[in-house]
Enzyme design. Structure first.
Site, PDB file in Angstrom:
ATOM      1  CG  HIS A 105     -12.529  39.791 -45.022  1.00 24.41           C
ATOM      2  ND1 HIS A 105     -13.185  40.719 -44.240  1.00 24.41           N
ATOM      3  CD2 HIS A 105     -11.581  39.248 -44.241  1.00 24.41           C
ATOM      4  CE1 HIS A 105     -12.650  40.722 -43.030  1.00 24.41           C
ATOM      5  NE2 HIS A 105     -11.667  39.829 -43.007  1.00 24.41           N
ATOM      6  CG  ASP A 140     -17.404  37.993 -35.288  1.00 20.75           C
ATOM      7  OD1 ASP A 140     -16.570  37.149 -34.910  1.00 20.75           O
ATOM      8  OD2 ASP A 140     -17.086  39.071 -35.805  1.00 20.75           O
ATOM      9  NE  ARG A 186     -11.511  34.886 -31.220  1.00 16.80           N
ATOM     10  CZ  ARG A 186     -11.463  35.207 -32.530  1.00 16.80           C
ATOM     11  NH1 ARG A 186     -12.529  35.680 -33.146  1.00 16.80           N
ATOM     12  NH2 ARG A 186     -10.358  35.039 -33.215  1.00 16.80           N
ATOM     13  CB  SER A 199     -14.279  35.658 -36.416  1.00 14.14           C
ATOM     14  OG  SER A 199     -14.302  37.047 -36.450  1.00 14.14           O
ATOM     15  CE  LYS A 224     -16.169  39.716 -39.020  1.00 12.21           C
ATOM     16  NZ  LYS A 224     -15.286  39.999 -37.933  1.00 12.21           N
TER      17      LYS A 224
HETATM   18  N1  URA Z   1     -10.625  39.454 -38.298  1.00 12.81           N
HETATM   19  C1  URA Z   1     -11.859  39.060 -37.877  1.00 12.81           C
HETATM   20  O1  URA Z   1     -12.861  39.576 -38.353  1.00 12.81           O
HETATM   21  N2  URA Z   1     -11.929  38.105 -36.939  1.00 12.81           N
HETATM   22  C2  URA Z   1     -10.857  37.500 -36.387  1.00 12.81           C
HETATM   23  O2  URA Z   1     -11.006  36.643 -35.563  1.00 12.81           O
HETATM   24  C3  URA Z   1      -9.585  37.935 -36.831  1.00 12.81           C
HETATM   25  C4  URA Z   1      -9.503  38.903 -37.797  1.00 12.81           C
END
Ligand code: URA
Length: 436
Positions: A82, A161, A168, A183, A187
């Site tokens: 990621h 999320d 957010r 967050s 995932k």
């Molecule tokens: N990327 C994400 O998936 N979540 C965040 O809070 C910030 C960047």
């Protein structure tokens, strides 16, 4: 339990119990807790923070709020990667094939671009015919056959999320370490891989603007990964200038292929090899990082990594012949060269502004439903640290209309700083964090 009490406790600096975190995540996902109360809690967390246990608990509750992918039918160690988001970041298209050629299994779910950052799914969909929505069994069989497949995120991955991130985004609560860590990791955990490589960006084009903040985020995410039994490594990498020479979907696929053929720009190629070596190491394909680096380099030199990308593209319905084209006929029809405004060194090329220039050209999305022009984008003929005479071309822009070229050129020039002396370039990989 009352949501009012949960907000009040956090506002006063209290520590939320696992039951309180669960109450919030489940209630918010089900639509029983309204946005205004969720926003108040996010702001309280922004100011008061969360300790490790609260953050780990929030992560797992969000991960379990929707589908949890089960990759166990695929034999071998499944490794995911990621990136916290970048400009010109086409590394997934390069490192997935290298890691697969080293023996790792890469069953990856990727996202689309939004704002100044690009997304792997958009880049892949610029390849004619390629599908990023595949039935589960087909996804698994491609990974078994070729070592890798990349698809779009399932609609029901981490719905908590999805809702919370949107909230957010409009309540100025994105830049909170426990909220970003939970967050991202929710995932990754829901996506099912055994091992996770995190590329945490730092600099003008990244969420984290300082090395200290990005290190703290990296440590938190590695701890969370470890606490749920996923081998996790994070690299802190520079995002003060765009990555490589190309920004835009068709262009970035072409540049990724250049790297896989051993002909990529040195900084980009170096980062890709380092990331891929870490994936191979995490997947248990090398006993240490030295051996992993050698294996990654050999996968490129032998052509095996590029062959893996071709095989994946073909298996996902795409035309692998386009991977051999550099000056692609699929690029947008209008082309303009941008001249250097004055003689000197490029001392700054702001990554975020370059990303926004690509959006002006049509390569990215202003809102999540905007259409995208796959053929639009920027080829940087000069990057930060290079010298150019006034009037010399420093970039080539591609777009569908003159208006877009005008807007893109203006934005790109706003990214540029010129000086009499060459700037100090940071190494691309600044730190590495590995769990114990
Ligand atoms: N990327 C994400 O998936 N979540 C965040 O809070 C910030 C960047």
């Amino acid at each position: 339990m009352r949501m009012y009490d949960v907000i009040h406790k956090k506002r006063q600096g209290g520590r939320l119990s696992p039951e309180e975190v669960r109450f919030f995540v489940q209630g918010f996902t089900a639509g029983e807790i309204p946005d205004y109360q969720a926003s108040a809690l996010m702001m309280a967390i922004y100011f008061q923070g969360m300790d490790r246990q609260e953050t780990a608990c929030l992560t797992m509750e969000m991960a379990q709020s929707g589908d949890m992918a089960d990759l166990s039918p695929i034999p071998g160690v499944k490794v995911d990667k990621h990136s916290t988001g970048g400009v010109g970041d086409k590394t997934s298209l390069v490192i997935g094939p290298i890691a697969a050629a080293c023996g790792a299994k890469v069953a990856k779910m990727s996202g689309r671009g939004l704002g100044h950052t690009g997304g792997t799914v958009d880049k892949l969909e610029s390849i004619p015919g390629l599908r990023t929505a595949l039935p589960r069994d087909r996804f698994f069989s491609i990974v078994k056959e070729t070592g890798l497949a990349i698809i779009g995120q399932s609609g029901n991955l981490c719905p908590a999320d999805k809702k919370l991130y949107a909230l957010r985004d409009v309540t100025a609560t994105v830049e909170s370490l426990p909220l970003i860590a939970s967050s991202i990791m929710s995932k990754k955990i829901a996506a099912g891989a055994d091992a996770i490589l995190l590329d945490v960006k730092v600099g003008s084009g990244a969420f984290m603007k300082t090395r200290e903040d990005s290190l703290a985020l990296a440590r938190e995410m590695v701890r969370i990964g470890q606490s749920v039994g996923r081998r996790t490594v994070a690299l802190i990498t520079d995002m003060d200038m765009p990555l490589g020479r190309c920004i835009g979907n068709t262009l970035e696929v072409a540049e990724a292929c250049q790297v896989l053929r051993g002909r990529g720009e040195a900084r980009l190629a170096g980062l890709c090899l380092e990331l891929a070596a870490n994936m191979a190491y995490l997947a248990g394909q090398a006993p240490d990082m030295g051996a992993a680096r050698e294996k990654a380099r050999a996968a490129v030199d032998s052509g095996e990594a590029f062959a893996r990308l071709r095989a994946m593209v073909q298996a996902q319905g795409g035309d692998p012949a386009v991977l051999d084209q550099w000056e692609s006929p699929r690029l947008s029809p209008l082309v303009r060269e941008v001249p250097m405004p004055e003689t000197g060194y490029i001392t700054g090329l702001d990554a975020e502004a370059c990303g926004l220039a690509a959006v002006e050209l049509g390569a990215g999305r202003e809102t999540k439903d905007s259409p995208i022009d796959y053929g639009a984008g920027i080829v940087l003929l000069r990057n930060k640290g290079d010298f150019a005479q006034a009037g010399e071309a420093i970039a080539r822009l591609y777009a569908e209309s003159k208006e877009r070229l005008d807007r893109g050129e203006k934005r790109l020039l706003s990214a540029l700083q010129v000086g009499a002396r060459p700037p100090q370039l940071q190494p691309l990989v600044l730190d590495r964090v590995e769990g114990m």
